[in-house]
Design an enzyme around this catalytic site. Structure first.
Site, PDB file in Angstrom:
ATOM      1  N   HIS A  55      -4.953   2.172  -2.197  1.00 36.15           N
ATOM      2  CA  HIS A  55      -4.920   2.801  -0.878  1.00 36.15           C
ATOM      3  C   HIS A  55      -6.076   3.790  -0.730  1.00 36.15           C
ATOM      4  O   HIS A  55      -6.801   3.795   0.255  1.00 36.15           O
ATOM      5  CB  HIS A  55      -3.581   3.508  -0.669  1.00 36.15           C
ATOM      6  CG  HIS A  55      -3.578   4.398   0.528  1.00 36.15           C
ATOM      7  ND1 HIS A  55      -3.565   3.903   1.809  1.00 36.15           N
ATOM      8  CD2 HIS A  55      -3.622   5.750   0.643  1.00 36.15           C
ATOM      9  CE1 HIS A  55      -3.598   4.916   2.662  1.00 36.15           C
ATOM     10  NE2 HIS A  55      -3.643   6.041   1.980  1.00 36.15           N
ATOM     11  N   SER A  56      -6.234   4.652  -1.723  1.00 41.46           N
ATOM     12  CA  SER A  56      -7.326   5.628  -1.738  1.00 41.46           C
ATOM     13  C   SER A  56      -7.538   5.979  -3.199  1.00 41.46           C
ATOM     14  O   SER A  56      -6.868   5.429  -4.083  1.00 41.46           O
ATOM     15  CB  SER A  56      -6.939   6.884  -0.948  1.00 41.46           C
ATOM     16  OG  SER A  56      -5.969   7.632  -1.681  1.00 41.46           O
TER      17      SER A  56
HETATM   18  C1  LIG Z   1       1.907  11.513   9.964  1.00 37.38           C
HETATM   19  C2  LIG Z   1       1.476  11.065   8.604  1.00 37.38           C
HETATM   20  N1  LIG Z   1       2.399  10.676   7.708  1.00 37.38           N
HETATM   21  C3  LIG Z   1       2.031  10.270   6.480  1.00 37.38           C
HETATM   22  C4  LIG Z   1       0.701  10.284   6.122  1.00 37.38           C
HETATM   23  C5  LIG Z   1       0.291   9.840   4.737  1.00 37.38           C
HETATM   24  N2  LIG Z   1      -0.345   8.527   4.792  1.00 37.38           N
HETATM   25  C6  LIG Z   1      -1.683   8.401   4.856  1.00 37.38           C
HETATM   26  S1  LIG Z   1      -2.161   6.809   4.967  1.00 37.38           S
HETATM   27  C7  LIG Z   1      -0.572   6.240   4.907  1.00 37.38           C
HETATM   28  C8  LIG Z   1      -0.295   4.765   4.976  1.00 37.38           C
HETATM   29  C9  LIG Z   1      -0.783   4.094   6.210  1.00 37.38           C
HETATM   30  O1  LIG Z   1      -0.710   2.700   6.082  1.00 37.38           O
HETATM   31  P1  LIG Z   1      -1.291   1.719   7.156  1.00 37.38           P
HETATM   32  O2  LIG Z   1      -1.125   2.273   8.521  1.00 37.38           O
HETATM   33  O3  LIG Z   1      -0.729   0.379   6.901  1.00 37.38           O
HETATM   34  O4  LIG Z   1      -2.872   1.723   6.885  1.00 37.38           O
HETATM   35  P2  LIG Z   1      -3.682   1.214   5.605  1.00 37.38           P
HETATM   36  O5  LIG Z   1      -3.807   2.394   4.676  1.00 37.38           O
HETATM   37  O6  LIG Z   1      -2.919   0.097   5.005  1.00 37.38           O
HETATM   38  O7  LIG Z   1      -5.033   0.811   6.079  1.00 37.38           O
HETATM   39  C10 LIG Z   1       0.316   7.309   4.812  1.00 37.38           C
HETATM   40  C11 LIG Z   1       1.770   7.169   4.725  1.00 37.38           C
HETATM   41  C12 LIG Z   1      -0.238  10.731   7.084  1.00 37.38           C
HETATM   42  N3  LIG Z   1      -1.533  10.752   6.839  1.00 37.38           N
HETATM   43  N4  LIG Z   1       0.173  11.102   8.303  1.00 37.38           N
END
Ligand SMILES: Cc1ncc(C[n+]2csc(CCOP(=O)(O)OP(=O)(O)O)c2C)c(N)n1
Ligand SMILES: [Mg+2]
Length: 446
Positions: free
Chosen positions: A337-338
């Protein structure tokens, strides 16, 4: 003025009388709206003489059998693609017939992004930058969609769309400057790495809280429509972000306000460690489109031509008809993810390898180019070397550059710096003076 008049009238007539007057005006005046009115969404004519539902909220018939609507009646919204995994065009009438020059540009941008990702990822592992997010496996969604837009269309990204910005011409030096938070960074070093933004390239600065860009994009698209400027807005988000309340607000506002907006969901299988089977129970994100009255499509995100065709048509119609479109691009997040994540804790190496080796957007396009005699091993080797050199040069330059002046921390929120901020800034300078041996001030711009 309008608000003051409205409140005055309310005081004199009372709320009910105002509502009645407004309803009467609406009923007696012709519809003055210049914008699209979709036939499907109009209420049915009010007719009490018929034994039909008269509820204003739905156009429907009565039934006399109790039956719940099944979710996913159609099993799986189909995935639109143009090329097979071997890069062959499946249906010639869907071939976008892009020139050799355009296709080579797609390929070079996709691979340059890949090279930049590798170097910045390594740089974080070595402690040179604080954080990074790679785009591995999603290059087709970025380049295919970016190429289908006009350069003055406004982009709202989530964070994993660096290829869109690269396609628009954001230079490697500025990508590096942002990740290094150096004095050349357009954001003056105030953001985490990968939170790019460029006013010149119509790319709104990334913000970390998930899905905030979705209602913002709806608002921007409404403004664009009111300007009648022939522009569209595109809003990228992940399938995880689509679970946020903000996604609902953005979808519903853009549909009811009839905005020229392309919702572009990158469904890459995961939201950090949450797989899609724990994220939703419906048929992905495309299935939500009809619920909001939006035209929707699911595409193979690893097929850059399919992404291009779908975005191009959505963009054309969004502007011509003032309505939002939803594109769900199916893809796979090959990287972690990161740099704060280790995906081996929640998925198998075999799964990742499948996408990396057998269904990758870059190799698919390369197959297509090779079959046409547009690309060969030698050109590949030369380009790989050249692109690595370009990235390394920008990287080394960014690393040598000084950091932004510390007092820039206090600028740009207000046009003129406020007394409170002035006090804080002065106190920061006193602190830095007093404890200067603890701060590497020689690394900062003066
Ligand atoms: C409001 C909020 N909740 C939780 C997070 C932590 N967070 C950062 S990225 C992520 C996952 C997002 O997944 P997705 O939308 O599928 O995008 P991808 O990383 O797969 O490109 C989370 C839970 C955040 N940044 N903001
Ligand atoms: Mg995701």
């Amino acid at each position: 003025m309008a608000a003051a008049g409205g409140f005055g009238a309310l005081g004199r007539l009372g709320r009910h009388a105002v509502r009645r007057a407004a309803a009467l005006r609406a009923a007696t005046q012709p519809r003055l709206r210049a914008f699209r009115v979709s036939g499907a969404q109009l209420q049915q004519p009010f007719n009490t003489s018929e034994e039909k539902p008269q509820f204003p909220g739905a156009s429907a018939e009565f039934v006399d059998q109790l039956e719940f609507i099944q979710p996913n009646v159609i099993s799986g919204i189909p995935v639109y693609r143009v090329m097979s995994r071997q890069g062959q065009i499946i249906n010639p009438s869907e071939d976008p017939q892009l020139s050799k020059e355009t296709v080579l540009n797609f390929y070079q941008k996709m691979t340059l992004l890949n090279t930049m990702d590798r170097i910045l990822y390594e740089s974080q592992r070595q402690g040179r930058i604080s954080f990074y997010m790679t785009n591995y496996g999603e290059e087709g969604t970025h380049i295919g969609s970016a190429a289908a837009l006009d350069s003055n269309d406004l982009v709202f990204g989530q964070y994993r769309e660096a290829g869109v910005l690269m396609y628009r011409g954001f230079p490697l030096d500025l990508f590096m400057a942002q990740c290094y938070a150096n004095a050349d960074d357009l954001g003056k070093g105030r953001q985490m790495p990968v939170h790019y933004g460029s006013k010149d390239l119509n790319f709104v600065t990334i913000s970390s809280p998930l899905a905030t860009q979705i209602p913002q994009a709806a608002g921007a698209a409404y403004a664009v429509k009111r300007e009648n400027s022939n522009r569209a807005v595109i809003c990228y988000f992940g399938e995880g972000a689509a679970s946020e309340g903000d996604a609902h607000a953005g979808f519903n506002f853009s549909a009811t306000l009839e905005c020229p907006l392309i919702f572009f969901c990158r469904n890459n299988g995961y939201a950090i460690s949450t797989p899609t089977n724990e994220q939703y129970r419906g048929d992905g994100i495309a299935a939500r489109g009809p619920g909001y009255g939006m035209l929707s499509i699911r595409v193979d995100g690893n097929d850059v031509f399919a992404v291009y065709n779908a975005t191009k048509e959505a963009r054309r119609r969004a502007v011509a008809e003032n309505q939002p479109f939803l594109i769900e691009a199916m893809t796979y997040r090959i990287g972690h993810h990161s740099t704060s994540d280790d995906s081996s804790a929640y998925r198998s190496v075999d799964e990742v390898n499948y996408w990396d080796k057998q269904d990758h957007p870059i190799s698919r396009l390369r197959h297509y180019m090779t079959a046409r005699g547009w690309w060969d091993e030698d050109e590949e080797r030369t380009w790989r070397k050249q692109s690595r050199k370009l990235v390394m040069e920008a990287f080394e330059k960014a690393e040598r550059r000084l950091k932004p002046r510390p007092d820039l921390l206090f600028t740009d929120v207000y046009n003129e710096i406020t007394p409170t901020l002035t006090k804080q800034r002065d106190s920061m300078w006193r602190h830095l003076q007093q404890y200067k041996e603890h701060y590497p001030l020689d690394l900062y711009d003066k």
